[in-house]
Design a protein around this motif. Structure first.
Motif, PDB file in Angstrom:
ATOM      1  N   ALA A  54      -9.885  31.594 -11.740  1.00  0.00           N
ATOM      2  CA  ALA A  54      -9.223  30.669 -12.662  1.00  0.00           C
ATOM      3  C   ALA A  54      -7.856  30.264 -12.119  1.00  0.00           C
ATOM      4  CB  ALA A  54      -9.086  31.329 -14.036  1.00  0.00           C
ATOM      5  N   THR A  55      -7.145  31.232 -11.566  1.00  0.00           N
ATOM      6  CA  THR A  55      -5.812  30.952 -11.041  1.00  0.00           C
ATOM      7  C   THR A  55      -5.898  30.027  -9.823  1.00  0.00           C
ATOM      8  OG1 THR A  55      -5.260  33.169 -11.754  1.00  0.00           O
ATOM      9  CG2 THR A  55      -3.642  32.081 -10.375  1.00  0.00           C
ATOM     10  N   ASP A  63     -12.356  25.945  -2.673  1.00  0.00           N
ATOM     11  CA  ASP A  63     -13.114  26.878  -1.826  1.00  0.00           C
ATOM     12  C   ASP A  63     -13.027  28.300  -2.380  1.00  0.00           C
ATOM     13  OD1 ASP A  63     -10.415  26.448  -1.255  1.00  0.00           O
ATOM     14  OD2 ASP A  63     -10.572  27.436   0.703  1.00  0.00           O
ATOM     15  N   VAL A  64     -11.869  28.651  -2.955  1.00  0.00           N
ATOM     16  CA  VAL A  64     -11.703  30.006  -3.491  1.00  0.00           C
ATOM     17  C   VAL A  64     -12.613  30.235  -4.703  1.00  0.00           C
ATOM     18  CG1 VAL A  64     -10.101  31.665  -4.532  1.00  0.00           C
ATOM     19  CG2 VAL A  64      -9.330  30.188  -2.658  1.00  0.00           C
ATOM     20  N   PHE A  65     -12.595  29.297  -5.662  1.00  0.00           N
ATOM     21  CA  PHE A  65     -13.426  29.593  -6.847  1.00  0.00           C
ATOM     22  C   PHE A  65     -14.914  29.420  -6.554  1.00  0.00           C
ATOM     23  CE2 PHE A  65     -11.809  25.251  -8.175  1.00  0.00           C
ATOM     24  CZ  PHE A  65     -13.021  24.575  -8.270  1.00  0.00           C
ATOM     25  N   ARG A  66     -15.250  28.540  -5.606  1.00  0.00           N
ATOM     26  CA  ARG A  66     -16.674  28.417  -5.236  1.00  0.00           C
ATOM     27  C   ARG A  66     -17.166  29.700  -4.571  1.00  0.00           C
ATOM     28  NH1 ARG A  66     -15.845  22.761  -3.444  1.00  0.00           N
ATOM     29  NH2 ARG A  66     -16.145  21.588  -5.391  1.00  0.00           N
ATOM     30  N   SER A  67     -16.344  30.262  -3.709  1.00  0.00           N
ATOM     31  CA  SER A  67     -16.849  31.472  -3.042  1.00  0.00           C
ATOM     32  C   SER A  67     -16.843  32.654  -4.007  1.00  0.00           C
ATOM     33  CB  SER A  67     -16.111  31.741  -1.723  1.00  0.00           C
ATOM     34  OG  SER A  67     -14.938  32.450  -1.980  1.00  0.00           O
ATOM     35  N   ALA A  68     -15.907  32.649  -4.975  1.00  0.00           N
ATOM     36  CA  ALA A  68     -15.941  33.696  -6.010  1.00  0.00           C
ATOM     37  C   ALA A  68     -17.255  33.622  -6.784  1.00  0.00           C
ATOM     38  CB  ALA A  68     -14.759  33.540  -6.963  1.00  0.00           C
ATOM     39  N   ARG A  69     -17.667  32.399  -7.108  1.00  0.00           N
ATOM     40  CA  ARG A  69     -18.908  32.236  -7.856  1.00  0.00           C
ATOM     41  C   ARG A  69     -20.093  32.802  -7.068  1.00  0.00           C
ATOM     42  NH1 ARG A  69     -22.787  28.601  -7.147  1.00  0.00           N
ATOM     43  NH2 ARG A  69     -24.331  28.517  -8.832  1.00  0.00           N
ATOM     44  N   LEU A  70     -20.119  32.493  -5.774  1.00  0.00           N
ATOM     45  CA  LEU A  70     -21.238  32.982  -4.954  1.00  0.00           C
ATOM     46  C   LEU A  70     -21.263  34.505  -4.877  1.00  0.00           C
ATOM     47  CD1 LEU A  70     -21.553  30.490  -1.972  1.00  0.00           C
ATOM     48  CD2 LEU A  70     -23.126  30.896  -3.891  1.00  0.00           C
ATOM     49  N   CYS A 107     -13.954  25.882 -13.881  1.00  0.00           N
ATOM     50  CA  CYS A 107     -12.942  25.877 -12.821  1.00  0.00           C
ATOM     51  C   CYS A 107     -12.687  24.458 -12.324  1.00  0.00           C
ATOM     52  CB  CYS A 107     -13.378  26.762 -11.646  1.00  0.00           C
ATOM     53  SG  CYS A 107     -13.239  28.518 -12.013  1.00  0.00           S
ATOM     54  N   GLU A 108     -13.740  23.657 -12.237  1.00  0.00           N
ATOM     55  CA  GLU A 108     -13.536  22.269 -11.812  1.00  0.00           C
ATOM     56  C   GLU A 108     -12.662  21.514 -12.814  1.00  0.00           C
ATOM     57  OE1 GLU A 108     -17.596  21.199 -11.154  1.00  0.00           O
ATOM     58  OE2 GLU A 108     -17.492  21.777  -9.023  1.00  0.00           O
ATOM     59  N   SER A 109     -12.892  21.756 -14.100  1.00  0.00           N
ATOM     60  CA  SER A 109     -12.058  21.072 -15.106  1.00  0.00           C
ATOM     61  C   SER A 109     -10.603  21.506 -14.986  1.00  0.00           C
ATOM     62  CB  SER A 109     -12.519  21.382 -16.530  1.00  0.00           C
ATOM     63  OG  SER A 109     -13.897  21.386 -16.599  1.00  0.00           O
ATOM     64  N   VAL A 110     -10.405  22.823 -14.836  1.00  0.00           N
ATOM     65  CA  VAL A 110      -9.039  23.337 -14.688  1.00  0.00           C
ATOM     66  C   VAL A 110      -8.390  22.683 -13.477  1.00  0.00           C
ATOM     67  CG1 VAL A 110      -7.707  25.402 -14.061  1.00  0.00           C
ATOM     68  CG2 VAL A 110      -9.482  25.547 -15.831  1.00  0.00           C
ATOM     69  N   SER A 111      -9.151  22.569 -12.422  1.00  0.00           N
ATOM     70  CA  SER A 111      -8.630  22.029 -11.186  1.00  0.00           C
ATOM     71  C   SER A 111      -8.278  20.541 -11.332  1.00  0.00           C
ATOM     72  CB  SER A 111      -9.667  22.305 -10.104  1.00  0.00           C
ATOM     73  OG  SER A 111      -9.524  21.486  -9.034  1.00  0.00           O
ATOM     74  N   ARG A 121      -8.463  30.177 -19.804  1.00  0.00           N
ATOM     75  CA  ARG A 121      -8.623  31.433 -19.080  1.00  0.00           C
ATOM     76  C   ARG A 121      -9.572  32.363 -19.846  1.00  0.00           C
ATOM     77  NH1 ARG A 121      -3.821  32.999 -18.961  1.00  0.00           N
ATOM     78  NH2 ARG A 121      -3.086  32.263 -16.942  1.00  0.00           N
ATOM     79  N   ASP A 122      -9.437  32.401 -21.166  1.00  0.00           N
ATOM     80  CA  ASP A 122     -10.325  33.259 -21.962  1.00  0.00           C
ATOM     81  C   ASP A 122     -11.786  32.843 -21.814  1.00  0.00           C
ATOM     82  OD1 ASP A 122      -8.386  34.950 -22.808  1.00  0.00           O
ATOM     83  OD2 ASP A 122      -8.400  34.342 -24.919  1.00  0.00           O
ATOM     84  N   ALA A 123     -12.041  31.529 -21.820  1.00  0.00           N
ATOM     85  CA  ALA A 123     -13.436  31.063 -21.671  1.00  0.00           C
ATOM     86  C   ALA A 123     -13.986  31.539 -20.332  1.00  0.00           C
ATOM     87  CB  ALA A 123     -13.488  29.537 -21.765  1.00  0.00           C
ATOM     88  N   ILE A 124     -13.125  31.546 -19.315  1.00  0.00           N
ATOM     89  CA  ILE A 124     -13.573  31.954 -17.978  1.00  0.00           C
ATOM     90  C   ILE A 124     -13.771  33.470 -17.889  1.00  0.00           C
ATOM     91  CG2 ILE A 124     -12.833  32.097 -15.552  1.00  0.00           C
ATOM     92  CD1 ILE A 124     -11.655  29.235 -15.928  1.00  0.00           C
ATOM     93  N   VAL A 125     -12.795  34.252 -18.331  1.00  0.00           N
ATOM     94  CA  VAL A 125     -12.932  35.706 -18.140  1.00  0.00           C
ATOM     95  C   VAL A 125     -14.008  36.316 -19.038  1.00  0.00           C
ATOM     96  CG1 VAL A 125     -10.611  36.107 -17.252  1.00  0.00           C
ATOM     97  CG2 VAL A 125     -11.033  36.362 -19.688  1.00  0.00           C
TER      98      VAL A 125
END
Ligand code: ASP
Ligand code: MG
Length: 472
Positions: A54-55, A63-70, A107-111, A121-125
């Motif tokens: 999220a951060t 690239d960071v949140f995509r690789s986190a997802r994977l 994450c895309e929306s946040v970005s 952040r709550d929706a994500i965590v």
């Protein structure tokens, strides 16, 4: 029906093998004839990974949140194939991957917005628990139990303080009973997400880091459980952190008040709010080790006998700063303390320890090191007039201090406890910067240079007769 509520922390659901062990522990209580509600954390490390994703999204690091997802996908799919029966694997894998698709969209929306709100952040965590509860339920079904995943957004009603929401007790009690009791009556095993809730309008919230313990206690109390079992990865509440004190021992029984004091002061086993609902409902909490289930762990009740030597346990927190407001003009002037703490509260800074000597010439308090500069700035602004008049001479912070808390209901009215504690420190040449003891007498806290903390904890532990064996 006899109900047992069991909460499992991140390491107890950390991989397929741990989940299988957890499912067997749940099953064993079902076999004993209990209606069992399981409350689960996210797999260990997943909440932190989601926060990092999220951060990263906020600063556009796709690239960071995509690789986190994977990585999260791989880890959860591995757990599914290790502990869920074949027949269920496909459906649960699909559910997990659609939750992780949601992670990507969030994450895309946040970005795009370039802003991460507390609500976002709550929706994500919340996704961590939403995934783990499905896998645990799937594993239980493979063992022949009729388990169903339940999202606590249907049970725990909170205010809208995203990130550390407060449950609305009566509504939570009602919703919990309405949803879970019929499931239990029907012989099902609800596996509920820890950590999360929802506002009245249905927006997802979280109860704060480590909040699954609190979830377990809220649900267990609402249902009138016989006991609330918190399964973790240590043998209950210990007399001290075993990394500091190798002789630390597990405590068989402690009171709610002692457990809360220890939890507030850094003993990581329990979220400090866990005791509140259980104490109000008079329900015992049992802390157990899912990696060593035969160990009796710690029982937390209202009537735990105070320990003979007074002290029950010792905890310490580092990384703090001691703020001092000093001035001869403070003597006998009402309202100074009120102004000090109002200014600090306005900054949203929480205060850990407060002392004022009877000469009334200074007030000291401890705050997290990261908030010290803000606290000083707020005080300078608040006391600009008093500073100009020289009623207040100095406002300063001493950094890199820590607090040691010595806890025990048996300290109340027992003379000599403080003498032993300070003798232990004095004999090792450890300097005490300031001291606080409330009139409840069950917590004696003192501020030390951070570098002295570890030796201080060991010294006090041994001098308070907590090392076991003969006591000097
Ligand atoms: N998963 C959340 C956290 O790591 C809540 C919990 O495990 O208690 O903070
Ligand atoms: Mg925890």
């Amino acid at each position: 029906m006899r109900i047992r509520t069991m909460k499992f922390g991140g390491t107890s659901v950390g991989d397929g093998e741990a989940i299988r062990r957890t499912a067997k522990l749940i099953g064993a209580s079902v076999d004993e004839g209990y209606g069992v509600v399981a409350v689960v954390s996210a797999m260990s490390g997943v909440t932190a990974a989601l926060i990092r994703a999220a951060t990263a999204a906020e600063t556009g690091q796709a690239d960071v949140f995509r690789s986190a997802r994977l990585q999260l996908l791989t880890r959860h799919l591995q757990a599914i194939s290790a502990c869920v029966a074949e027949a269920d694997q496909e459906q649960i894998s699909e559910e997990v991957s659609s939750l992780l698709d949601l992670l990507l969209r969030l994450c895309e929306s946040v970005s795009v917005l370039g802003e991460l709100t507390d609500r976002g952040r709550d929706a994500i965590v919340a996704l961590g628990e939403r995934m783990s509860c499905r896998i645990v339920a799937g594993c239980l079904r493979g063992l022949g139990y009729d388990a169903v995943p339940v999202e606590a957004t249907r049970l725990i009603v909170t205010d809208a303080r995203y990130g550390s929401a407060n449950p609305l007790m009566e509504e939570t009690r009602q919703a919990t009973r309405d949803v879970l009791l019929p499931l239990l009556e029907a012989g099902k095993v609800p596996v509920v997400t820890g950590f999360i809730g929802a506002t009245r309008a249905g927006v997802t919230t979280t109860l704060g880091r480590g909040g699954s313990d609190f979830s377990g206690s809220l649900l267990g109390s609402a249902l009138g459980s016989e006991e609330i079992w918190i399964w973790t990865d240590v043998d209950g509440v210990l007399t001290a952190d075993p990394r500091l004190v190798p002789e630390a021992r597990s405590l068989p029984e402690i009171s709610y008040a002692e457990a809360a004091e220890l939890a507030y002061f850094g003993a990581k086993v329990l979220h400090p709010k866990t005791m509140l609902p259980a104490q109000a409902a008079g329900i015992p909490i049992r802390i157990k080790n899912s990696f060593n289930p035969d160990h009796p762990g710690t029982l937390i009740t209202a009537k735990a006998e105070p320990s003979e030597q007074g002290v029950r346990g010792i905890t310490a927190v580092k990384g703090l700063s001691l703020v001092t407001v000093e001035g001869r003009g403070m003597l006998g002037v009402p309202g100074i303390a009120a102004k000090v703490f109002t200014a600090v509260a306005r900054e949203g800074i929480s205060v850990l320890v407060i002392t004022q000597s009877s000469s009334e010439q200074n007030i000291c308090f401890v705050v997290p090191g990261s908030s010290a500069e803000r606290a000083i700035a707020a005080l300078e602004a608040e006391f600009a007039v008093e500073r100009a008049r020289q009623d207040i001479d100095d406002i300063r912070a001493q950094h890199n201090v820590g607090v040691v808390a010595v806890v025990g209901a048996g300290m109340k009215g027992t003379p000599g406890v403080a003498a032993r504690v300070f003798d232990a420190l004095g004999s090792r040449g450890i300097n005490v910067i300031c001291i606080a003891q409330g009139s409840s007498e069950n917590n004696l806290s003192f501020v030390l240079d951070e570098a002295d903390i570890e030796e201080a904890v060991r010294a006090v532990h041994s001098r308070s007769c907590l090392n076991g064996g003969a006591c000097a």
